[in-house]
Design a protein around this motif. Structure first.
Motif, PDB file in Angstrom:
ATOM      1  N   GLY A 227     -18.643  26.109 -56.579  1.00  0.00           N
ATOM      2  CA  GLY A 227     -19.216  26.331 -55.260  1.00  0.00           C
ATOM      3  C   GLY A 227     -18.383  25.782 -54.127  1.00  0.00           C
ATOM      4  N   LYS A 228     -17.247  25.110 -54.460  1.00  0.00           N
ATOM      5  CA  LYS A 228     -16.364  24.576 -53.430  1.00  0.00           C
ATOM      6  C   LYS A 228     -14.940  25.059 -53.669  1.00  0.00           C
ATOM      7  CE  LYS A 228     -18.942  20.420 -52.157  1.00  0.00           C
ATOM      8  NZ  LYS A 228     -18.856  18.961 -51.884  1.00  0.00           N
ATOM      9  N   LYS A 229     -14.140  25.065 -52.608  1.00  0.00           N
ATOM     10  CA  LYS A 229     -12.741  25.457 -52.703  1.00  0.00           C
ATOM     11  C   LYS A 229     -11.860  24.367 -52.109  1.00  0.00           C
ATOM     12  CE  LYS A 229     -12.753  27.996 -48.293  1.00  0.00           C
ATOM     13  NZ  LYS A 229     -12.478  29.294 -47.641  1.00  0.00           N
ATOM     14  N   CYS A 230     -10.586  24.385 -52.484  1.00  0.00           N
ATOM     15  CA  CYS A 230      -9.638  23.367 -52.039  1.00  0.00           C
ATOM     16  C   CYS A 230      -8.879  23.870 -50.813  1.00  0.00           C
ATOM     17  CB  CYS A 230      -8.660  23.035 -53.169  1.00  0.00           C
ATOM     18  SG  CYS A 230      -7.584  21.615 -52.827  1.00  0.00           S
ATOM     19  N   VAL A 231      -8.898  23.085 -49.727  1.00  0.00           N
ATOM     20  CA  VAL A 231      -8.155  23.421 -48.514  1.00  0.00           C
ATOM     21  C   VAL A 231      -7.245  22.251 -48.161  1.00  0.00           C
ATOM     22  CG1 VAL A 231      -9.996  24.921 -47.663  1.00  0.00           C
ATOM     23  CG2 VAL A 231      -9.940  22.520 -46.960  1.00  0.00           C
ATOM     24  N   ASP A 232      -6.232  22.503 -47.364  1.00  0.00           N
ATOM     25  CA  ASP A 232      -5.285  21.455 -46.982  1.00  0.00           C
ATOM     26  C   ASP A 232      -5.983  20.359 -46.178  1.00  0.00           C
ATOM     27  OD1 ASP A 232      -2.637  20.298 -46.643  1.00  0.00           O
ATOM     28  OD2 ASP A 232      -2.801  20.934 -44.554  1.00  0.00           O
ATOM     29  N   ASP A 233      -5.587  19.113 -46.433  1.00  0.00           N
ATOM     30  CA  ASP A 233      -6.128  17.974 -45.693  1.00  0.00           C
ATOM     31  C   ASP A 233      -5.330  17.812 -44.401  1.00  0.00           C
ATOM     32  OD1 ASP A 233      -7.078  15.610 -44.705  1.00  0.00           O
ATOM     33  OD2 ASP A 233      -6.634  14.406 -46.480  1.00  0.00           O
ATOM     34  N   PRO A 234      -5.931  18.084 -43.244  1.00  0.00           N
ATOM     35  CA  PRO A 234      -5.173  18.014 -41.985  1.00  0.00           C
ATOM     36  C   PRO A 234      -4.826  16.599 -41.552  1.00  0.00           C
ATOM     37  CG  PRO A 234      -7.492  18.440 -41.536  1.00  0.00           C
ATOM     38  CD  PRO A 234      -7.330  18.489 -43.029  1.00  0.00           C
ATOM     39  N   SER A 235      -5.418  15.581 -42.205  1.00  0.00           N
ATOM     40  CA  SER A 235      -5.180  14.202 -41.776  1.00  0.00           C
ATOM     41  C   SER A 235      -3.902  13.608 -42.362  1.00  0.00           C
ATOM     42  CB  SER A 235      -6.371  13.312 -42.159  1.00  0.00           C
ATOM     43  OG  SER A 235      -6.490  13.198 -43.565  1.00  0.00           O
ATOM     44  N   ASP A 236      -3.268  14.314 -43.348  1.00  0.00           N
ATOM     45  CA  ASP A 236      -2.023  13.778 -43.897  1.00  0.00           C
ATOM     46  C   ASP A 236      -0.831  14.523 -43.295  1.00  0.00           C
ATOM     47  OD1 ASP A 236      -1.725  16.204 -45.260  1.00  0.00           O
ATOM     48  OD2 ASP A 236      -2.560  15.429 -47.120  1.00  0.00           O
ATOM     49  N   ASN A 237       0.371  14.106 -43.695  1.00  0.00           N
ATOM     50  CA  ASN A 237       1.581  14.715 -43.130  1.00  0.00           C
ATOM     51  C   ASN A 237       2.228  15.700 -44.093  1.00  0.00           C
ATOM     52  OD1 ASN A 237       2.533  12.988 -45.049  1.00  0.00           O
ATOM     53  ND2 ASN A 237       3.803  11.743 -43.678  1.00  0.00           N
ATOM     54  N   CYS A 238       1.457  16.192 -45.060  1.00  0.00           N
ATOM     55  CA  CYS A 238       1.960  17.173 -46.023  1.00  0.00           C
ATOM     56  C   CYS A 238       1.309  18.520 -45.719  1.00  0.00           C
ATOM     57  CB  CYS A 238       1.639  16.724 -47.450  1.00  0.00           C
ATOM     58  SG  CYS A 238       2.359  17.774 -48.735  1.00  0.00           S
ATOM     59  N   ASP A 239       2.109  19.488 -45.308  1.00  0.00           N
ATOM     60  CA  ASP A 239       1.592  20.800 -44.919  1.00  0.00           C
ATOM     61  C   ASP A 239       2.240  21.868 -45.787  1.00  0.00           C
ATOM     62  OD1 ASP A 239       0.690  23.107 -43.766  1.00  0.00           O
ATOM     63  OD2 ASP A 239       1.271  22.588 -41.717  1.00  0.00           O
ATOM     64  N   PRO A 240       1.490  22.502 -46.704  1.00  0.00           N
ATOM     65  CA  PRO A 240       2.091  23.530 -47.570  1.00  0.00           C
ATOM     66  C   PRO A 240       2.623  24.720 -46.784  1.00  0.00           C
ATOM     67  CG  PRO A 240      -0.312  23.511 -47.763  1.00  0.00           C
ATOM     68  CD  PRO A 240       0.068  22.299 -46.980  1.00  0.00           C
ATOM     69  N   ALA A 241       2.088  24.962 -45.581  1.00  0.00           N
ATOM     70  CA  ALA A 241       2.572  26.075 -44.762  1.00  0.00           C
ATOM     71  C   ALA A 241       3.952  25.792 -44.180  1.00  0.00           C
ATOM     72  CB  ALA A 241       1.582  26.365 -43.637  1.00  0.00           C
ATOM     73  N   ARG A 242       4.365  24.513 -44.231  1.00  0.00           N
ATOM     74  CA  ARG A 242       5.675  24.124 -43.705  1.00  0.00           C
ATOM     75  C   ARG A 242       6.578  23.564 -44.793  1.00  0.00           C
ATOM     76  NH1 ARG A 242       4.277  21.254 -37.848  1.00  0.00           N
ATOM     77  NH2 ARG A 242       3.149  23.041 -36.947  1.00  0.00           N
ATOM     78  N   GLY A 243       6.349  24.028 -46.009  1.00  0.00           N
ATOM     79  CA  GLY A 243       7.227  23.644 -47.109  1.00  0.00           C
ATOM     80  C   GLY A 243       6.797  22.420 -47.877  1.00  0.00           C
ATOM     81  N   GLY A 244       5.623  21.848 -47.565  1.00  0.00           N
ATOM     82  CA  GLY A 244       5.150  20.677 -48.292  1.00  0.00           C
ATOM     83  C   GLY A 244       4.856  21.012 -49.749  1.00  0.00           C
ATOM     84  N   ALA A 245       5.260  20.131 -50.668  1.00  0.00           N
ATOM     85  CA  ALA A 245       5.066  20.365 -52.100  1.00  0.00           C
ATOM     86  C   ALA A 245       4.020  19.408 -52.651  1.00  0.00           C
ATOM     87  CB  ALA A 245       6.383  20.190 -52.847  1.00  0.00           C
ATOM     88  N   ASP A 246       3.177  19.914 -53.563  1.00  0.00           N
ATOM     89  CA  ASP A 246       2.158  19.099 -54.243  1.00  0.00           C
ATOM     90  C   ASP A 246       1.241  18.393 -53.247  1.00  0.00           C
ATOM     91  OD1 ASP A 246       3.141  19.745 -56.804  1.00  0.00           O
ATOM     92  OD2 ASP A 246       4.681  18.204 -56.633  1.00  0.00           O
ATOM     93  N   CYS A 247       0.898  19.074 -52.148  1.00  0.00           N
ATOM     94  CA  CYS A 247       0.021  18.472 -51.144  1.00  0.00           C
ATOM     95  C   CYS A 247      -1.394  18.334 -51.705  1.00  0.00           C
ATOM     96  CB  CYS A 247      -0.026  19.327 -49.880  1.00  0.00           C
ATOM     97  SG  CYS A 247       1.564  19.486 -49.032  1.00  0.00           S
TER      98      CYS A 247
END
Length: 254
Positions: A227-247
């Motif tokens: 019932g839940k999905k995984c989304v990027d955590d905006p509070s860290d400095n790892c962004d998969p949209a900008r090449g972040g790995a294993d965020c």
């Protein structure tokens, strides 16, 4: 009184986890472990706010992060071992998650590796088929090496919302400890899977009036509940949209 309750949570967790641990005799056979001969030991302090900022108690309320950088100054490739030792309540009985199994890292000549809070959390998933989801934790990253290393802890802190407000860098002194350590045997289950245990338990006073977040993804691939999905955590400095790995991410309702 609040601090005493906070210090008592870990002891309660250890008793709970003792009931959940799967006996080795009932688990699938594990692969033989590897051994590493070591001469030096480094104990780097770690303080990590993972799913929720620290609440008043063991540390002042806020968000704390640790990164431990390890440099091999020698001209040879080496294997080192590292484990996590939790800072449990003084005088409490030892529990199954007080000290994790060792993990191995190979460092090239003049190479370096980093261990951050989410790497540290991965040491606890799984252990004997159980994964501990820490809202926050304190303890030590214990590094064993056959040669002298450069080990530095980098510590940042901020209010629960906002940018970094303080940073400290601490060089960790070595201890001469000759020991042959065993690398933890491979778990029969996939990394990041196992029975889930929350620390502190959800609904406890450690969270105040806030609902604890649930971490997902990351290098361990933590799944979200149904019932839940995984989304990027905006509070860290790892962004998969900008090449972040294993965020790592957060579980939200679908």
């Amino acid at each position: 009184m609040k601090q005493l309750r906070m210090m008592g949570f870990l002891s309660a967790l250890m008793g709970l986890c003792g009931l959940l641990v799967i006996p080795v005799s009932q688990a699938e056979p594990m692969k033989p472990s590897k051994t590493i001969k070591t001469e030096y030991q480094y104990a780097a302090k770690v303080a990590c706010s993972l799913l929720l900022p620290h609440q008043d108690g063991t540390l002042a309320r806020g968000t704390y992060r640790t990164t431990v950088n390890i440099h091999n100054p020698s001209d040879k490739k080496i294997s080192i071992a590292a484990k996590v030792a939790l800072a449990a309540q003084f005088g409490s009985e030892p529990g199954p998650f007080d000290v994790t199994p060792f993990k191995e890292a190979v460092i090239q000549p003049d190479g370096a590796v980093g261990v951050n809070c989410f790497d540290i959390a991965n040491y606890f998933c799984p252990i004997d088929g159980v994964c501990v989801d820490f809202a926050f934790l304190e303890g030590f990253l214990v590094v064993k090496s056959p040669v002298p290393l450069d080990v530095v802890g980098v510590y940042t802190a901020r209010h629960t919302d906002g940018e970094v407000e303080s940073i400290d860098v601490d060089a960790v002194a070595p201890h001469k400890v000759r020991e042959t350590v065993s690398i933890g045997a491979a778990e029969s289950g996939k990394r990041g899977t196992g029975k889930r245990v929350d620390y502190p338990p959800k609904g406890s006073s450690a969270y105040g009036e806030k609902e604890p977040k649930q971490m997902c993804g990351g290098i361990a691939g933590f799944p979200c509940p149904e019932g839940k999905k995984c989304v990027d955590d905006p509070s860290d400095n790892c962004d998969p949209a900008r090449g972040g790995a294993d965020c790592s991410g957060l579980c939200v309702k679908q």
